[in-house]
Design a protein around this motif. Structure first.
Motif, PDB file in Angstrom:
ATOM      1  N   UNK A 207       0.849  -1.198   0.000  1.00 29.01           N
ATOM      2  CA  UNK A 207       0.000   0.000   0.000  1.00 29.01           C
ATOM      3  C   UNK A 207       0.880   1.241   0.000  1.00 29.01           C
ATOM      4  N   UNK A 208       2.142   1.085  -0.452  1.00 26.37           N
ATOM      5  CA  UNK A 208       3.086   2.207  -0.359  1.00 26.37           C
ATOM      6  C   UNK A 208       3.596   2.679  -1.704  1.00 26.37           C
ATOM      7  N   UNK A 209       2.917   2.310  -2.794  1.00 27.45           N
ATOM      8  CA  UNK A 209       3.382   2.827  -4.079  1.00 27.45           C
ATOM      9  C   UNK A 209       3.251   4.342  -4.049  1.00 27.45           C
ATOM     10  N   UNK A 210       4.344   5.086  -4.333  1.00 29.16           N
ATOM     11  CA  UNK A 210       4.288   6.536  -4.162  1.00 29.16           C
ATOM     12  C   UNK A 210       3.520   7.238  -5.278  1.00 29.16           C
ATOM     13  N   UNK A 211       3.200   6.509  -6.357  1.00 29.10           N
ATOM     14  CA  UNK A 211       2.602   7.183  -7.509  1.00 29.10           C
ATOM     15  C   UNK A 211       1.087   7.083  -7.562  1.00 29.10           C
ATOM     16  N   UNK A 212       0.503   6.476  -6.560  1.00 30.16           N
ATOM     17  CA  UNK A 212      -0.953   6.310  -6.561  1.00 30.16           C
ATOM     18  C   UNK A 212      -1.458   6.938  -5.268  1.00 30.16           C
ATOM     19  N   UNK A 213      -1.867   8.226  -5.358  1.00 29.26           N
ATOM     20  CA  UNK A 213      -2.094   8.988  -4.125  1.00 29.26           C
ATOM     21  C   UNK A 213      -3.248   8.421  -3.304  1.00 29.26           C
ATOM     22  N   UNK A 214      -4.213   7.762  -3.962  1.00 29.35           N
ATOM     23  CA  UNK A 214      -5.350   7.213  -3.221  1.00 29.35           C
ATOM     24  C   UNK A 214      -4.911   6.203  -2.158  1.00 29.35           C
ATOM     25  N   UNK A 277       9.436   8.943  -2.871  1.00 28.75           N
ATOM     26  CA  UNK A 277       8.810   9.979  -3.714  1.00 28.75           C
ATOM     27  C   UNK A 277       9.695  11.227  -3.779  1.00 28.75           C
ATOM     28  N   UNK A 278      10.055  11.664  -4.999  1.00 34.13           N
ATOM     29  CA  UNK A 278      10.838  12.905  -5.147  1.00 34.13           C
ATOM     30  C   UNK A 278      10.119  13.813  -6.156  1.00 34.13           C
ATOM     31  N   UNK A 279      10.321  15.153  -6.055  1.00 34.30           N
ATOM     32  CA  UNK A 279       9.638  16.050  -6.984  1.00 34.30           C
ATOM     33  C   UNK A 279      10.220  15.968  -8.399  1.00 34.30           C
ATOM     34  N   UNK A 280       9.399  16.339  -9.342  1.00 36.08           N
ATOM     35  CA  UNK A 280       9.731  16.328 -10.772  1.00 36.08           C
ATOM     36  C   UNK A 280      11.114  16.930 -11.081  1.00 36.08           C
ATOM     37  N   UNK A 281      11.465  18.013 -10.351  1.00 32.99           N
ATOM     38  CA  UNK A 281      12.723  18.714 -10.631  1.00 32.99           C
ATOM     39  C   UNK A 281      13.935  17.797 -10.441  1.00 32.99           C
ATOM     40  N   UNK A 282      13.794  16.777  -9.648  1.00 42.46           N
ATOM     41  CA  UNK A 282      14.939  15.881  -9.399  1.00 42.46           C
ATOM     42  C   UNK A 282      15.043  14.741 -10.414  1.00 42.46           C
ATOM     43  N   UNK A 283      14.056  14.637 -11.292  1.00 38.84           N
ATOM     44  CA  UNK A 283      14.079  13.509 -12.248  1.00 38.84           C
ATOM     45  C   UNK A 283      14.968  13.885 -13.442  1.00 38.84           C
ATOM     46  N   UNK A 284      16.001  13.080 -13.730  1.00 40.07           N
ATOM     47  CA  UNK A 284      16.935  13.428 -14.803  1.00 40.07           C
ATOM     48  C   UNK A 284      16.402  13.045 -16.183  1.00 40.07           C
ATOM     49  N   UNK A 289       6.587  14.078 -17.418  1.00 37.96           N
ATOM     50  CA  UNK A 289       5.187  14.487 -17.470  1.00 37.96           C
ATOM     51  C   UNK A 289       4.425  14.374 -16.158  1.00 37.96           C
ATOM     52  N   UNK A 290       5.110  14.099 -15.053  1.00 40.20           N
ATOM     53  CA  UNK A 290       4.420  13.880 -13.779  1.00 40.20           C
ATOM     54  C   UNK A 290       5.000  14.790 -12.696  1.00 40.20           C
ATOM     55  N   UNK A 291       4.197  15.159 -11.717  1.00 39.52           N
ATOM     56  CA  UNK A 291       4.701  16.076 -10.690  1.00 39.52           C
ATOM     57  C   UNK A 291       5.776  15.460  -9.791  1.00 39.52           C
ATOM     58  N   UNK A 292       5.874  14.135  -9.809  1.00 39.82           N
ATOM     59  CA  UNK A 292       6.852  13.483  -8.931  1.00 39.82           C
ATOM     60  C   UNK A 292       7.223  12.133  -9.536  1.00 39.82           C
ATOM     61  N   UNK A 293       8.102  11.416  -8.830  1.00 42.57           N
ATOM     62  CA  UNK A 293       8.474  10.064  -9.269  1.00 42.57           C
ATOM     63  C   UNK A 293       8.974   9.300  -8.058  1.00 42.57           C
ATOM     64  N   UNK A 294       8.924   7.973  -8.130  1.00 44.53           N
ATOM     65  CA  UNK A 294       9.498   7.144  -7.069  1.00 44.53           C
ATOM     66  C   UNK A 294      10.936   6.825  -7.440  1.00 44.53           C
ATOM     67  N   UNK A 295      11.873   7.168  -6.532  1.00 46.52           N
ATOM     68  CA  UNK A 295      13.291   6.957  -6.831  1.00 46.52           C
ATOM     69  C   UNK A 295      13.786   5.668  -6.169  1.00 46.52           C
TER      70      UNK A 295
END
Ligand SMILES: Cc1cc2nc3c(=O)[nH]c(=O)nc-3n(C[C@H](O)[C@H](O)[C@H](O)COP(=O)(O)O)c2cc1C
Length: 386
Positions: A207-214, A277-284, A289-295
């Motif tokens: 239940x900890x996938x960072x990309x599914x906010x629900x 979970x990290x913000x979009x600005x950190x994705x190389x 296309x997403x506000x964040x990503x799981x690193x």
């Protein structure tokens, strides 16, 4: 379903090169990986699909090669009454169970999934980015899955084969319906448990996938206890784990309370840690296309080591499966010493191929010997008594 892999077929020569490279980490990183990227228009997800497809198609050749993975004396441990070689695949690597037979020739256990009840495409591509310098992966896949019925066929086929590696399937009921979302998620969890229980050795509730906010709705002490008791009710003799996200020091107490409730409800332990979970600005990646990503990957090492030792201190009898950027034998050994029972990985194999597993296992055997342990069981027992 989105499938792009047909656009990147390999020639026979390329297949042979790839299979050779899979067992030679240096060759995989320097030559095979770049070749796969060229074939896949630089799409890391397509590279992964191509690799998995090739593994699934070449099961018998891979089985022959697996005799070279013979450095396992002293590595077997007992988990929930079963002998296990404690080096496995992390969830996400084989989402739908397509390559379980091939992977079981190498890995001591498998964590396919995350499997959900209804087929889902997940987010639009591109949704995965690699950072070859940092040895990290960023993803915003959003739970793509071919669904329960598809996975059930795969696990039945696996069970009919002679493959022995235990399967701890990653599952999740999704709280995404407009009404009674949590109840629907719990009903889906029950369906997954009931449908798969007879075929698997255990379950990991993710239940900890960072990309599914629900999923945040599920991360409460009450739901942790309820989920564990559902798992106990429908899988009474199977291993029952929960996947955790990485936590900061300030979040430690909250994480420990969740684990406490999961254990109170009948869970055995945890898989730590999921992506951060990290913000979009950190994705190389350009135009992410997403506000964040799981690193994932090397970056998770301090989170992994800290959570393993803190969870071991708080829950001495729990089962702890550690993941997050385990790239070599020393790191693996330190994670066992910190309190892990089993280790698993995804990102490191994406950079170095399956040959990395042999290096990791050899490294652990050497460190055990150096420290005077006859085997991993002895290290676990000494740790327990300390
Ligand atoms: C592309 C990708 C997809 C993933 N999908 C899942 C998933 O479906 N379920 C899950 O529990 N973890 C998933 N993970 C997290 C991994 O299981 C693992 O916890 C994390 O990546 C840290 O380990 P690693 O550094 O060895 O990859 C995924 C990771 C990546 C990179």
């Amino acid at each position: 379903m989105q499938t792009n892999s047909s656009s990147a077929e390999l020639t026979i020569g390329e297949r042979v090169a790839m299979l050779r490279g899979m067992f030679n980490p240096g060759l995989f990183k320097s030559a095979v990986r770049p070749m796969l990227y060229r074939k896949s228009n630089d799409d890391p997800e397509l590279v992964h699909e191509l690799t998995m497809k090739l593994m699934a198609q070449n099961e018998s050749s891979l089985k022959m090669v697996s005799i070279f993975f013979g450095h396992r004396r002293g590595l077997r441990i007992n988990i929930n009454g079963k002998d296990v070689i404690p080096f496995g695949t992390a969830a996400g690597l084989d989402k739908n169970g397509d390559a379980m037979k091939s992977l079981s020739n190498f890995f001591g256990f498998l964590e396919p999934g995350t499997v959900v009840v209804n087929p889902r495409e997940g987010n639009k591509r591109p949704r995965v980015a690699f950072d070859p310098d940092g040895l990290d992966v960023y993803n915003a896949q959003g739970f793509p899955s071919k669904g329960l019925e598809y996975f059930k066929e795969r696990i039945i086929a696996y069970r009919r084969s002679n493959c022995k590696a235990p399967v701890y399937v990653s599952i999740c009921g999704l709280p995404i319906s407009e009404q009674n979302a949590v109840d629907v998620a719990m009903d889906e969890l029950t369906t997954l448990l009931k449908s798969l229980n007879q075929y698997v050795d255990g379950f990991v509730w993710n239940c900890f996938s960072p990309n599914t906010s629900a999923l945040k709705m599920l991360r409460t002490p009450e739901i942790f206890e309820q989920s564990a008791s559902l798992m106990k009710q429908h899988a009474p003799d199977k291993l029952r784990l929960v996947k955790l996200g990485p936590y900061e020091e300030a979040e430690k107490d909250a994480s420990m309370s969740l684990i406490r409730k999961f254990m109170d409800g009948g869970g055995h332990g945890v898989v730590t840690t999921n992506t951060k979970m990290v913000p979009k600005e950190q994705v190389p990646a350009q135009d992410w296309g997403y506000p964040s990503a799981g690193r994932s990957g090397k970056f998770l090492k301090p989170y992994r080591l800290r959570s393993v030792s803190e969870i071991r201190a708080a829950f001495p009898d729990s089962v702890i499966v550690a993941t997050g950027g385990i790239y070599d034998g020393d790191d693996a050994y330190e994670t066992f010493k910190a309190g892990a029972d089993m280790l698993e990985g995804y990102t490191p194999y994406g950079f170095y191929g399956i040959g990395l597993l042999r290096n990791i296992e050899k490294g652990v055997v050497a460190r055990l010997k150096q420290d005077g342990y006859r085997n991993l069981t002895e290290l676990r027992e000494k740790r327990r008594m300390a």
